[in-house]
Scaffold this active site. Structure first.
Site, mmCIF file in Angstrom:
data_model
loop_
_atom_site.group_PDB
_atom_site.id
_atom_site.type_symbol
_atom_site.label_atom_id
_atom_site.label_comp_id
_atom_site.label_asym_id
_atom_site.label_seq_id
_atom_site.Cartn_x
_atom_site.Cartn_y
_atom_site.Cartn_z
ATOM 1 N N TYR A 1 -19.342 32.681 47.858
ATOM 2 C CA TYR A 1 -20.383 32.348 46.882
ATOM 3 C C TYR A 1 -21.449 31.511 47.569
ATOM 4 O O TYR A 1 -21.123 30.676 48.421
ATOM 5 C CB TYR A 1 -19.779 31.591 45.704
ATOM 6 C CG TYR A 1 -18.847 32.442 44.868
ATOM 7 C CD1 TYR A 1 -19.285 33.010 43.667
ATOM 8 C CD2 TYR A 1 -17.552 32.708 45.275
ATOM 9 C CE1 TYR A 1 -18.444 33.811 42.900
ATOM 10 C CE2 TYR A 1 -16.706 33.506 44.514
ATOM 11 C CZ TYR A 1 -17.161 34.056 43.328
ATOM 12 O OH TYR A 1 -16.329 34.853 42.580
ATOM 13 N N GLU A 2 -22.705 31.715 47.213
ATOM 14 C CA GLU A 2 -23.778 30.996 47.919
ATOM 15 C C GLU A 2 -23.632 29.484 47.768
ATOM 16 O O GLU A 2 -24.192 28.714 48.538
ATOM 17 C CB GLU A 2 -25.155 31.462 47.434
ATOM 18 C CG GLU A 2 -25.469 31.141 46.005
ATOM 19 C CD GLU A 2 -26.786 31.790 45.531
ATOM 20 O OE1 GLU A 2 -27.313 32.658 46.239
ATOM 21 O OE2 GLU A 2 -27.255 31.403 44.451
#
Lengths: 254, 296, 296, 254
Positions: free
Chosen positions: D49-50
């Protein structure tokens, strides 16, 4: 109490540090000086090692700047990218300690080669972090014993810039830090002439004559009109150095 | 996978090799295995070549050295390195020299897959004259010129660590050096650990993970693999060995004898540890920190 | 120091302000205090303006917004922000827009005190046309053109964290966002923590320290200071609040009412927590990890 | 078992993922698709996930990409500088999921503004990490429901580049990634024409006619000579989606 030149060098370097300052520490005398300052007038000195230990409180005398005792109980351990970018280049380091095989008239330091770079007589270790410390630390303190080989008029190689490099000043080169403000030797203290940055004699150790200093310097050394007196090590300083900080004389061999 | 297999598979003649670790976690085990497998023409890169590269240079593995500080901290010189550079015997050694910040920038650029890294550095020093790869770039906003170093993307990087799981998810504490940057910058990565742990141990404290398994090609378990360097929480640095290296390194015959006994003369790390003897004196004290709560 | 004092001393009209934290550790307490003290003409910077900047925009604190994603994740829009930008009421709001990577690069450059940060990005997008501060630089080695973003050096950055000591040595676990870069990039730094701990707690696990005290100007203790955002290991994100923000934010009168009740209508965070009521439902479960050995 | 378009969209996206791949996950359907793939044919999918969570195994359906459940039990949590530089720009991300208010004939995506940038009719959230994901992920999968407003011939603003931007191809612009390889809609799948990158109809969902697809697309949609058949959701897929992954119908509302 009698004392050795090394002991006085450690004391003079320690006295140069102000409480609360952030110091980039080296191994050997600089490390002793910082811990001496912490034990005396500068309890809140923040010791940073280029290895990434911030606020180190070494329980033993570290043999290397990566000693595990610098990590245990420190305030922060960060990667070296943070050390050089977010701390040093960021301008957070107030004092840096430097030493070297050669220091010249302008405070330039050589830790790279004696002789020609491509055909050296003596290959020295190189910069390590010294080049960037010399450029970015708000001010630096240089520690070295006097002798003509160590203090030539001109270094064979500029690893760490001083006050004048090939004629150009720090300001002309846009360097953030003030450069070497004191060169602490075993006989005297040299400081840059505010006018042109040339190292001049600023303080003599007890019992040392200007001629003894000149004898260890490869250029004709100018002197301040009024030389400062350097106080001998106090009994407390000597006790700390000998009994607490370097009991095995790792760095204080006479 | 054994270290022998990992080196055989991932370290090739002519490779650019990084064995990182700043004083801490220097993988001597891998250096010795590379010497035993007689790799040649390697370009060895490290901020501090340290004893391990002095040994690899003496053993004839190296064609070139990329570095920023080549000494034996507090103890003296790397004499095999000096003999080569000072032309006093040993094969010639090409040098590419930076400062620590420069080497950190090279690996940071490599990890980010950028061709260069900018920094405020080198003005007034003779380093750019000695190393033409140190260049400058003009800031598109201020017009000022900044120093640059080129990206370093090794063929293989060997990282020593306290622990990893079988997939190579690697946790390190204590000094971190440039281990993460070197791993991400490298085409192939070998992780050598003191302890192989269950994935659950890694997942219990994910903020400790420095290198994810997706960047790792081989995981090797080699207790004492960093000796005479150290592993925080496992064993102390063998400072006596570093001090003792000065006379050995100074004398080519003694150095050859050392390699014959402790490198060529042993089959693997287990035999090395046995031959060293008494390493237990270096075992770390217990200074275990408290955990933190990852709940939500 | 109280948050009131810290904001009064360190946040000034016209300042460039960063309240960071990516979903995690967003310091709503500081945003509310800034609103209460009626700061004006602020340039607000965050990757994700989130509800906190929507509230500060509605309260009239902001002259300009620097950002990369302005939404209410999974729940809808930031309507005060949209009204200002779409010219549907509210004071005009100047925008300076990047992508997340661009904002990360801006703060990385700021932390390193470099004037720009290079990246491979933005080619083929309309972002450089919308934001002329996105420029390019030519690599001195390869000649290729890379995108650049300018350094961001805020006047003040406010970091929420799980814990710090009195000197501001700050430890964060869970999502780290760009908290460290923002702190190092900033002229002044306020750290707001869930817990003030003894220096010994910090020193027991130095690898957890994200921001050293030497970079911190004020330390404030404010439990629940990140609500409705969260603090890993302390309390969960109040997702119901985020979903409930959609209708409030959509209706200027309801938003004004919210500010009157929960911001202007309370003296400090303690009163806010009391007024919210029942926040205990968000208290984190225990998922404590094991410690590691720092001995040598 | 009967199923909703959203359920089939999640299945089609999940089937696009191969075991062991490293995926940059978004919230909503992409998250469902990734977790569906992990529960079926791709147990070793690595979810990134960023926000910095690597190898996340969320115990609950995350409402945001910064949800604490993405951290607890993950393999690694790193700062966002590492996410974007050492993982994404480094080329480690094999699949990225994208969505948007507008997707055009060339696979360009707009999540910034409807109308003129400086005087928008509708201000959208902006890029977030989408621009760099579209450029660097080895390939991207786009998920969006069909309708003419969502699929204009030309987007108002290119936030995330597709296959042809103002006439220039990804190769001409030197983009590392392959761009959108599949656009998963609620009626059909579109894929780029290997020749020119134009999105064409590649697969129809059961019971959907090409005209129904064209009705939701703002340009005259070309189609592959041979259209792939899309298998309906299996009972196992539906069970996982309904009873395990999204029991509260957060993202699978009919």
């Amino acid at each position: 109490m009698s004392y050795t030149p090394a002991e006085l060098m450690a004391c003079v370097a320690a006295r140069e540090l102000r409480d609360g300052e952030v110091v980039f520490v080296g191994i050997g005398l600089p490390n002793l000086a910082c811990n001496l300052a912490r034990a005396t007038h500068a309890p809140d000195l923040v010791l940073i090692y280029e290895s990434g230990a911030v606020g180190a409180v070494p329980e033993r005398l570290p043999v290397s700047i990566g000693d595990p005792s610098l990590v245990t109980g420190s305030l922060m351990v960060c990667g070296m990218a943070e050390v050089f970018q977010s701390l040093l280049q960021n301008g957070r380091i107030e004092v840096g300690f430097l030493g070297g095989a050669q220091i010249d008239r302008w405070g330039n330091i050589n830790t790279t080669v004696v002789g020609d770079y491509h055909h050296p007589q003596v290959r020295l270790p190189g910069s390590g972090g010294a080049a960037e410390i010399a450029i970015h630390a708000r001010r630096t303190v240089v520690i070295s014993r006097l002798n003509r080989r160590a203090f030539p008029e001109r270094v064979d190689f500029i690893t760490s810039p001083g006050h004048r490099m090939a004629g150009r000043t720090r300001r002309e080169l846009g360097m953030p830090g003030a450069g070497p403000v004191k060169v602490v030797t075993d006989k005297a203290v040299l400081e840059p002439d505010p006018e042109n940055g040339e190292l001049v004699l600023s303080a003599l150790y007890p019992g040392v004559t200007p001629d003894e200093v000149q004898a260890g310097i490869g250029w004709s050394l100018r002197r301040r009109d009024r030389l400062e007196a350097v106080a001998r090590p106090s009994d407390q300083e000597l006790h700390l150095l000998r009994d607490v900080l370097d009991p095995h004389q790792l760095y204080l061999k006479a | 996978m054994s270290l022998r297999e990992a080196v055989a598979e991932h370290v090739r003649d002519g490779d650019t090799v990084v064995i990182e670790g700043f004083t801490h976690l220097i993988c001597f085990a891998a250096g010795h295995e590379i010497i035993r497998q007689r790799r040649r023409d390697l370009t060895l890169c490290r901020l501090t070549p340290d004893l391990i590269y002095d040994q690899m240079i003496a053993a004839g593995c190296a064609r070139k050295l990329v570095f920023s500080w080549a000494g034996n901290p507090g103890a003296g010189s790397l004499h095999a390195f000096r003999r080569a550079v000072e032309g006093k015997g040993g094969a010639p050694l090409e040098l590419e020299e930076y400062s620590h910040f420069g080497m950190v920038g090279r690996l940071s650029a490599g990890a980010a897959r950028l061709p260069f890294w900018p920094m405020r550095n080198y003005l007034g020093t003779d380093l750019p004259a000695a190393n033409p790869r140190i260049a400058t770039v003009e800031c598109p906003y201020t017009g000022e010129r900044l120093a640059t170093v080129p990206a370093l993307n090794p063929d293989v990087t060997i990282v020593h660590a306290q622990r990893a799981d079988a997939q190579g998810n690697t946790q390190i504490w204590g000094l971190l050096g440039v281990q993460q940057e070197a791993a991400f910058a490298s085409r192939r990565v070998i992780v050598v650990v003191e302890e192989l742990v269950d994935e659950a141990v890694i997942r219990a404290d994910p903020n400790r993970t420095l290198i994810p398994g997706l960047a790792v090609d081989a995981v090797v378990v080699e207790p004492w693999g960093a000796h005479p360097s150290y592993a925080q929480g496992y064993y102390d640095r063998d400072n006596a060995f570093y001090i003792g290296w000065e006379p050995i390194s100074r004398d080519p015959a003694a150095l050859e004898q050392y390699l014959a006994t402790y490198v060529y003369g042993v089959a693997d790390r287990t035999e090395y540890v046995a031959r060293c003897g008494g390493l237990d004196r270096l075992r770390a004290d217990q200074r275990v920190c408290a955990g933190v709560n990852y709940g939500f």
